[in-house]
Scaffold this active site. Sequence first.
Site, PDB file in Angstrom:
ATOM      1  N   GLU A 139       0.777  -1.085  -0.091  1.00 25.31           N
ATOM      2  CA  GLU A 139       0.010  -0.007   0.051  1.00 25.31           C
ATOM      3  C   GLU A 139       1.012   1.351   0.023  1.00 25.31           C
ATOM      4  O   GLU A 139       1.798   1.298   0.569  1.00 25.31           O
ATOM      5  CB  GLU A 139      -0.970   0.043   1.148  1.00 25.31           C
ATOM      6  CG  GLU A 139      -1.647   1.334   1.159  1.00 25.31           C
ATOM      7  CD  GLU A 139      -2.753   1.308   2.481  1.00 25.31           C
ATOM      8  OE1 GLU A 139      -3.180   0.458   2.822  1.00 25.31           O
ATOM      9  OE2 GLU A 139      -2.897   2.480   2.956  1.00 25.31           O
ATOM     10  N   GLU A 144      -2.523  11.515   2.026  1.00 21.70           N
ATOM     11  CA  GLU A 144      -3.674  11.508   2.969  1.00 21.70           C
ATOM     12  C   GLU A 144      -3.680  12.226   4.128  1.00 21.70           C
ATOM     13  O   GLU A 144      -2.390  12.938   4.440  1.00 21.70           O
ATOM     14  CB  GLU A 144      -3.934  10.033   3.772  1.00 21.70           C
ATOM     15  CG  GLU A 144      -2.923   9.526   4.650  1.00 21.70           C
ATOM     16  CD  GLU A 144      -3.226   8.049   5.372  1.00 21.70           C
ATOM     17  OE1 GLU A 144      -4.429   7.732   5.206  1.00 21.70           O
ATOM     18  OE2 GLU A 144      -2.328   7.500   5.957  1.00 21.70           O
TER      19      GLU A 144
END
Length: 247
Positions: A139, A144
Amino acid sequence: MRPPLAALLLPLLTSAAPTTLIPKSAFANTSTLEQYFTYNYPWGGDTHNGGARMAPSHATIPSPGTLTLTAQKVSGQKPATHGGKQIAINYLSGAVGAKQHFTIPAGGGLAFSGSFRATTTKGTWPAFWLTAVNGWPPEIDMAEWKGSGKISFNTFNTSSVVGWKDVAYPNADAFHDIRCEVRDANGRDARVQFWMDGVLQATQWGREYVGKPFYLVVNLQMEGSSGSPGPGGNTTYSIRDLEVATL
Ligand SMILES: *[C@@H]1O[C@H](CO)[C@@H](O)[C@H](O)[C@H]1NC(C)=O
Ligand SMILES: *[C@@H]1O[C@H](CO)[C@@H](O)[C@H](O)[C@H]1NC(C)=O
Ligand SMILES: *[C@@H]1O[C@H](CO)[C@@H](O)[C@H](O)[C@H]1NC(C)=O
């Protein structure tokens, strides 16, 4: 002295021209959006690791070229289940996932870029990320925002071995350019580099990322890792000029 002709031609012959996999025009209108992206999570499902249930009506193109995801506080929603736990759903929100999967090619790389207007309010968790099609990890959180006033860049080797960098996020009301380049480093591992507004923020390494397919997700999760309670009114997250190209 003039260089020999071969020295001029060789770079042209050996470096392949970049190929565009998702063009900047993908958010021109709903038809181009639906050509390149599906609504909700690309592996299927409308909930994941936070307090939002995704709905297609919350991922819209209010003006040509800009995708806007809107989170709206709601009540009476069925809870989500994630990692064996129930999570209260307090929002309807938006997510899109690329229809194509992206694989870091041996000897090459991919660049993911776009311009983002994201919120850093407590309880809001917008993201632009890549996650493994088969198993997990890999990932890469290309950007974010976890409700802390910062932006985070992360690369996972395992759930506990993670390259991470949190950076102060200036002027959340403005669009900021994000670019992430993922390249084959040694035939097996990937070098992952993150830029914000043209400035390199972090270099991380993904173990055995080469040759593995990734989903690309843009979503406005709520609560979860960004704290709770989240805002009572609507929250928006806007994205334009999203592009994926080979390096
Ligand atoms: C959507 O945008 C594309 C790319 O700019 C354009 O070719 C197409 O005609 C547009 N379609 C609609 C329905 O507006
Ligand atoms: C992840 O694995 C790569 C390749 O082995 C290594 O270079 C990198 O340091 C690892 N990341 C962390 C956070 O340990
Ligand atoms: C909040 O968002 C929803 C979904 O997009 C929309 O229907 C509603 O009108 C918005 N409410 C306000 C006050 O903007």
